[in-house]
Write a protein that holds these residues in place. Sequence first.
Motif, PDB file in Angstrom:
ATOM      1  N   SER A 134       0.958  -1.377  -0.032  1.00 23.20           N
ATOM      2  CA  SER A 134       0.131   0.095   0.017  1.00 23.20           C
ATOM      3  C   SER A 134       1.084   1.269   0.127  1.00 23.20           C
ATOM      4  CB  SER A 134      -1.073  -0.099   1.310  1.00 23.20           C
ATOM      5  OG  SER A 134      -0.130   0.077   2.253  1.00 23.20           O
ATOM      6  N   LYS A 135       1.974   1.137   0.247  1.00 17.38           N
ATOM      7  CA  LYS A 135       3.121   2.115   0.240  1.00 17.38           C
ATOM      8  C   LYS A 135       4.165   2.187  -0.914  1.00 17.38           C
ATOM      9  CE  LYS A 135       1.054   4.613   3.755  1.00 17.38           C
ATOM     10  NZ  LYS A 135       0.549   5.911   3.625  1.00 17.38           N
ATOM     11  N   SER A 136       3.919   1.485  -1.869  1.00 15.21           N
ATOM     12  CA  SER A 136       4.728   1.096  -2.927  1.00 15.21           C
ATOM     13  C   SER A 136       5.268   2.402  -3.626  1.00 15.21           C
ATOM     14  CB  SER A 136       4.295   0.453  -3.917  1.00 15.21           C
ATOM     15  OG  SER A 136       3.244   0.513  -4.498  1.00 15.21           O
ATOM     16  N   SER A 137       4.634   3.467  -3.566  1.00  9.81           N
ATOM     17  CA  SER A 137       4.917   4.650  -4.241  1.00  9.81           C
ATOM     18  C   SER A 137       6.224   5.203  -3.456  1.00  9.81           C
ATOM     19  CB  SER A 137       3.654   5.916  -4.116  1.00  9.81           C
ATOM     20  OG  SER A 137       3.401   6.268  -2.887  1.00  9.81           O
ATOM     21  N   GLU A 138       6.206   4.744  -2.248  1.00  9.25           N
ATOM     22  CA  GLU A 138       7.460   5.364  -1.318  1.00  9.25           C
ATOM     23  C   GLU A 138       8.784   4.710  -1.902  1.00  9.25           C
ATOM     24  OE1 GLU A 138       7.556   7.913   0.260  1.00  9.25           O
ATOM     25  OE2 GLU A 138       5.132   8.478   0.119  1.00  9.25           O
ATOM     26  N   ASN A 139       8.709   3.610  -2.260  1.00  9.55           N
ATOM     27  CA  ASN A 139       9.954   2.648  -2.614  1.00  9.55           C
ATOM     28  C   ASN A 139      11.061   3.679  -3.500  1.00  9.55           C
ATOM     29  OD1 ASN A 139       8.470   0.734  -1.699  1.00  9.55           O
ATOM     30  ND2 ASN A 139       8.359  -0.553  -3.765  1.00  9.55           N
ATOM     31  N   GLU A 140      12.231   3.269  -3.028  1.00  8.46           N
ATOM     32  CA  GLU A 140      13.508   4.033  -3.748  1.00  8.46           C
ATOM     33  C   GLU A 140      14.504   3.065  -4.104  1.00  8.46           C
ATOM     34  OE1 GLU A 140      13.463   8.325  -1.205  1.00  8.46           O
ATOM     35  OE2 GLU A 140      14.916   7.030  -1.231  1.00  8.46           O
TER      36      GLU A 140
END
Length: 495
Positions: free
Chosen positions: A310-316
Amino acid sequence: MKPARTALSLVLALQLAACGGGGGSSSAPPTGGGGGTPTPSPTPTPAACSLSAQQDFADQVLNEWYLFPDLLATVNRNSVTNLDDYLDARVAPARAQNRDRFFTFATSIAEENALINSGASAGFGVRLSYDNTARRLFVVEAYEGAPGLAAGLDRGSEILAIGTTASNLQTVSSLFASGGSQAVANALGPSTPGTARVLRFTRPDGAIVEQTVAKTEFSITPVSSRYGALVLTDGARKIGYINLRTFIVSDAANQLRSAFATFSAQGVRELIIDLRYNGGGLVSVADTFGDLMGQGRVGQVWSRTVLRPSKSSENETRQFRTEANAIAPTKVAVITTGASASASELVTNSLIPYLGNNLALVGANSFGKPVGQFGFDLAACDLRVRAVAFKTVNANNQGDYFTGLASVVPNTCRAGDDISRPLGDPREASIAAALDFLAGRACTPIAGSGQDNAVSTAPGLTGPQAARIGLDLPDRLPLQPKRPAPAQHELPGLF
């Protein structure tokens, strides 16, 4: 709860400033490493900082960000009396699966920021480890500018007795017998400036002394001025030796740059990276460390940070960046123990795709922490909740080393931590084994590695202390209180 990315401790962090207990609003967080010691504003009311309000805040953090949402327990709030116990209970299912060994905890914003910004801590300025069977307590490292070293406590010293006065000294052996390692930690007193203890101890030269030592404020230097960065020789070869005590102090990056300037100038291409007591710290320091070993690799992947779906947009994805004094090491030996964790393991794991069989883990198996915390702040209460929220993987997407790095590093060499010799001494057991690997000489594999599948355990240890110990145990364990101070989270055994 809308985060802003910043550099904080334990590999990576997210900081939220003044986020209300159960609400979803937040003010804009500070950028950088924390920016000094905050003063709570507005003045907190008892209700705003009550245990119930803290639990509301913790629930909001865990429910939205925890890396293992399916491994969160429902807890009766009235069954606990403090936030740490509540957090421990909520993440107990993850701990049972070896995914969160007391990595999720509450701490002080002010104390942690002071540690990050200047290395500020309070205590004797020594790292302690103990022999659980023989009931003995040793100094394994002492910090320059701290009262312990000034009093004669240095690597190899043994503390024999502890008291508040000369008339009530208790032997270390009797303390272990009465209450285990926690009784010893309690006898040493709180990490408060001015706390004094009478210590009977042996100096490294063998002399037995009895002296009052008072805890003071001191700054932790990540790279020791005595042995932190050396160029060793093995025949005609020059070996760069770097001992990094911690990643948590932001200036560690500049101290690493200075060390690599020396290595580069002397043509060093083989390294011994000594992380034997390094519990982790700032991802920015780990990244700089990688960059300094990344000559010719700029733009290639150093590491990846992966959050829950659910927080994959924060992956770096972090790539190698240009550093003026970077080298391209041809062979690297990394010294670890069960106290080596987090950012220490990130650096080692990230080298695997680039060095392969030219990389070795030396000493004992590392702790096994491929996950990291984000920090969420309830600023008015000086409360920071550090919650496991991401994992790190290398360029080959390798990362789940929960049993320690010995299971994934291509080569391992088992060696002791010889406290009878100074750190940086080529005759010290782990450094000698590292030199053997670099020279192509044979060594004994670490238990738990692919070369040797035997795994040892920690008899007699339970709870947080047992969970903080790596699976392949050295002879001594870092002395750690049940609820470590911020500096003790990062530097196991610090007092």
